[in-house]
Motif scaffolding. Sequence first.
Motif, PDB file in Angstrom:
ATOM      1  N   ALA A 265       1.928 -12.280  -3.213  1.00 29.33           N
ATOM      2  CA  ALA A 265       2.164 -11.247  -4.218  1.00 29.33           C
ATOM      3  C   ALA A 265       3.657 -10.962  -4.387  1.00 29.33           C
ATOM      4  O   ALA A 265       4.110 -10.625  -5.487  1.00 29.33           O
ATOM      5  CB  ALA A 265       1.424  -9.970  -3.837  1.00 29.33           C
ATOM      6  N   ALA A 266       4.416 -11.095  -3.307  1.00 32.59           N
ATOM      7  CA  ALA A 266       5.863 -10.827  -3.359  1.00 32.59           C
ATOM      8  C   ALA A 266       6.550 -11.711  -2.340  1.00 32.59           C
ATOM      9  O   ALA A 266       6.867 -11.288  -1.235  1.00 32.59           O
ATOM     10  CB  ALA A 266       6.137  -9.348  -3.080  1.00 32.59           C
ATOM     11  N   MET A 267       6.809 -12.959  -2.725  1.00 32.75           N
ATOM     12  CA  MET A 267       7.190 -13.978  -1.750  1.00 32.75           C
ATOM     13  C   MET A 267       8.603 -13.826  -1.208  1.00 32.75           C
ATOM     14  O   MET A 267       8.956 -14.467  -0.217  1.00 32.75           O
ATOM     15  CB  MET A 267       7.022 -15.376  -2.350  1.00 32.75           C
ATOM     16  N   VAL A 268       9.439 -12.986  -1.829  1.00 34.25           N
ATOM     17  CA  VAL A 268      10.805 -12.824  -1.333  1.00 34.25           C
ATOM     18  C   VAL A 268      10.939 -11.642  -0.373  1.00 34.25           C
ATOM     19  O   VAL A 268      12.017 -11.402   0.164  1.00 34.25           O
ATOM     20  CB  VAL A 268      11.797 -12.644  -2.507  1.00 34.25           C
ATOM     21  N   VAL A 269       9.848 -10.923  -0.132  1.00 36.05           N
ATOM     22  CA  VAL A 269       9.893  -9.790   0.787  1.00 36.05           C
ATOM     23  C   VAL A 269       9.986 -10.313   2.220  1.00 36.05           C
ATOM     24  O   VAL A 269       9.233 -11.218   2.603  1.00 36.05           O
ATOM     25  CB  VAL A 269       8.634  -8.908   0.630  1.00 36.05           C
ATOM     26  N   PRO A 270      10.895  -9.793   3.039  1.00 34.83           N
ATOM     27  CA  PRO A 270      10.975 -10.228   4.443  1.00 34.83           C
ATOM     28  C   PRO A 270       9.617 -10.111   5.120  1.00 34.83           C
ATOM     29  O   PRO A 270       8.922  -9.092   4.977  1.00 34.83           O
ATOM     30  CB  PRO A 270      11.988  -9.261   5.051  1.00 34.83           C
ATOM     31  N   ILE A 271       9.229 -11.138   5.836  1.00 38.39           N
ATOM     32  CA  ILE A 271       7.879 -11.211   6.385  1.00 38.39           C
ATOM     33  C   ILE A 271       7.592 -10.077   7.359  1.00 38.39           C
ATOM     34  O   ILE A 271       6.451  -9.600   7.440  1.00 38.39           O
ATOM     35  CB  ILE A 271       7.657 -12.601   7.013  1.00 38.39           C
ATOM     36  N   ASN A 272       8.610  -9.615   8.069  1.00 38.06           N
ATOM     37  CA  ASN A 272       8.388  -8.526   9.016  1.00 38.06           C
ATOM     38  C   ASN A 272       8.032  -7.209   8.327  1.00 38.06           C
ATOM     39  O   ASN A 272       7.607  -6.255   8.981  1.00 38.06           O
ATOM     40  CB  ASN A 272       9.623  -8.325   9.893  1.00 38.06           C
ATOM     41  N   ARG A 273       8.146  -7.153   6.995  1.00 35.60           N
ATOM     42  CA  ARG A 273       7.835  -5.932   6.257  1.00 35.60           C
ATOM     43  C   ARG A 273       6.531  -6.025   5.467  1.00 35.60           C
ATOM     44  O   ARG A 273       6.182  -5.111   4.714  1.00 35.60           O
ATOM     45  CB  ARG A 273       8.998  -5.593   5.315  1.00 35.60           C
ATOM     46  N   LEU A 274       5.796  -7.112   5.638  1.00 30.37           N
ATOM     47  CA  LEU A 274       4.538  -7.270   4.908  1.00 30.37           C
ATOM     48  C   LEU A 274       3.418  -6.405   5.480  1.00 30.37           C
ATOM     49  O   LEU A 274       2.496  -6.022   4.766  1.00 30.37           O
ATOM     50  CB  LEU A 274       4.103  -8.738   4.910  1.00 30.37           C
ATOM     51  N   ARG A 275       3.480  -6.110   6.776  1.00 30.78           N
ATOM     52  CA  ARG A 275       2.401  -5.359   7.419  1.00 30.78           C
ATOM     53  C   ARG A 275       2.174  -4.008   6.748  1.00 30.78           C
ATOM     54  O   ARG A 275       1.035  -3.544   6.640  1.00 30.78           O
ATOM     55  CB  ARG A 275       2.718  -5.174   8.903  1.00 30.78           C
ATOM     56  N   GLU A 276       3.241  -3.379   6.263  1.00 38.75           N
ATOM     57  CA  GLU A 276       3.106  -2.053   5.649  1.00 38.75           C
ATOM     58  C   GLU A 276       2.303  -2.096   4.352  1.00 38.75           C
ATOM     59  O   GLU A 276       1.856  -1.049   3.872  1.00 38.75           O
ATOM     60  CB  GLU A 276       4.496  -1.457   5.386  1.00 38.75           C
ATOM     61  N   ARG A 277       2.074  -3.294   3.799  1.00 37.93           N
ATOM     62  CA  ARG A 277       1.288  -3.434   2.575  1.00 37.93           C
ATOM     63  C   ARG A 277      -0.154  -3.851   2.839  1.00 37.93           C
ATOM     64  O   ARG A 277      -0.961  -3.923   1.913  1.00 37.93           O
ATOM     65  CB  ARG A 277       1.941  -4.473   1.654  1.00 37.93           C
ATOM     66  N   HIS A 278      -0.471  -4.135   4.103  1.00 44.86           N
ATOM     67  CA  HIS A 278      -1.771  -4.730   4.417  1.00 44.86           C
ATOM     68  C   HIS A 278      -2.927  -3.765   4.167  1.00 44.86           C
ATOM     69  O   HIS A 278      -4.013  -4.191   3.744  1.00 44.86           O
ATOM     70  CB  HIS A 278      -1.785  -5.193   5.873  1.00 44.86           C
ATOM     71  N   GLY A 279      -2.717  -2.480   4.415  1.00 44.39           N
ATOM     72  CA  GLY A 279      -3.787  -1.515   4.157  1.00 44.39           C
ATOM     73  C   GLY A 279      -4.220  -1.528   2.705  1.00 44.39           C
ATOM     74  O   GLY A 279      -5.423  -1.446   2.401  1.00 44.39           O
ATOM     75  N   THR A 280      -3.260  -1.676   1.800  1.00 46.14           N
ATOM     76  CA  THR A 280      -3.581  -1.769   0.376  1.00 46.14           C
ATOM     77  C   THR A 280      -4.359  -3.044   0.082  1.00 46.14           C
ATOM     78  O   THR A 280      -5.332  -3.039  -0.678  1.00 46.14           O
ATOM     79  CB  THR A 280      -2.287  -1.740  -0.456  1.00 46.14           C
ATOM     80  N   THR A 281      -3.949  -4.140   0.714  1.00 41.17           N
ATOM     81  CA  THR A 281      -4.644  -5.416   0.519  1.00 41.17           C
ATOM     82  C   THR A 281      -6.114  -5.299   0.915  1.00 41.17           C
ATOM     83  O   THR A 281      -7.004  -5.790   0.198  1.00 41.17           O
ATOM     84  CB  THR A 281      -3.969  -6.521   1.346  1.00 41.17           C
ATOM     85  N   LEU A 282      -6.388  -4.667   2.039  1.00 39.86           N
ATOM     86  CA  LEU A 282      -7.769  -4.532   2.500  1.00 39.86           C
ATOM     87  C   LEU A 282      -8.616  -3.750   1.512  1.00 39.86           C
ATOM     88  O   LEU A 282      -9.843  -3.960   1.429  1.00 39.86           O
ATOM     89  CB  LEU A 282      -7.797  -3.845   3.872  1.00 39.86           C
ATOM     90  N   GLN A 283      -8.012  -2.876   0.738  1.00 37.55           N
ATOM     91  CA  GLN A 283      -8.753  -2.066  -0.220  1.00 37.55           C
ATOM     92  C   GLN A 283      -9.099  -2.833  -1.490  1.00 37.55           C
ATOM     93  O   GLN A 283     -10.134  -2.569  -2.105  1.00 37.55           O
ATOM     94  CB  GLN A 283      -7.945  -0.821  -0.586  1.00 37.55           C
ATOM     95  N   VAL A 284      -8.250  -3.784  -1.888  1.00 40.18           N
ATOM     96  CA  VAL A 284      -8.402  -4.376  -3.221  1.00 40.18           C
ATOM     97  C   VAL A 284      -8.661  -5.884  -3.231  1.00 40.18           C
ATOM     98  O   VAL A 284      -9.079  -6.426  -4.263  1.00 40.18           O
ATOM     99  CB  VAL A 284      -7.161  -4.070  -4.092  1.00 40.18           C
TER     100      VAL A 284
END
Length: 319
Positions: A265-284
């Motif tokens: 969804a956002a490939m240039v985001v540093p990988i160590n910061r992807l976890r903060e988006r995971h809760g949203t992913t689980l919802q949708v």
Amino acid sequence: MVSDAGSGAPRILFQRAKVGAADERAFIAKLAVAFTVWLAGALLTLVPEAWPARVAGVILMGCMYAHWVELQHQCLHHSAFRAARPHRLVGVPLGVPMLVSYSHYRVRHLQHHRYLGTDQDSEFFGFDTRQPVTWGALLRECFAFDRIGAAAVDIFRSWKGSWRYDTGQIAHARRREVIAEYRMFTLPILAAVVLTALGHGDLVLWLWLLPLLVATPVHFLVELPEHIMCDNASTDVLLNTRSITGSWFSTWFTNGNNLHIEHHAAMVVPINRLRERHGTTLQVAKHTAHSYPEFYRAVMREARMNGRAARLRKTGTDA
């Protein structure tokens, strides 16, 4: 091309984020840990009278070679350092043990991001996720040591001057970089040959060749969950990609590859910061798993079902 059209996905999943000083330090720490674990494995292999230790060392080194390619993956997205130049300087050596050209991987992989869900999709590590999941296909790709042979062919063609990019267009500068990297791979290969000729072939065997036997299937298992058994005809990242919640260990070892929806969804985001988006992913998102064991059990069920269906079709044809 990644699309959120019609998915109703919150915008947070698609928001870009620049690499900051903390992100850069986090990646450098990952490099330090990865090299330290590799060094521990190398030291274990140098204890000739302790076979369990040597085997453990080979496994550690093979796992690190696979892990290094995942770190290389972050470099090719330019999401590890604040400046662009260090990404190739660090990314190239990370791929040397598995003969993975940073620039070749980068061109193919960015093309994969652009064309995911279309007929033009072509990932560098080529398990075709549109084929039926069968035991034969899984085993063939898990132990696809012929990829090393394909790299050797690329090395030969680079020296011969006949290397060509076979999956679309490539800039002339990128082609020069790919050729230079494949030619550079000649150095570790020649070093291995010289060491063997001088009577040190055991070092080549234990520090490189045997770990490669581990790294190849391990890397396949890391890459497998990304898109298999997803909606591969869709360009919606919430349908064609999978994320796995995983543990801190699996997130570290795969370098965040488990958070693959977030990455696409956002490939240039540093990988160590992807976890903060995971809760949203689980919802949708449609394809998620709690853990890697849960995912692999689903793959095995699918392989059994497809195998059973194939046997029934064969029985019907024979009848």
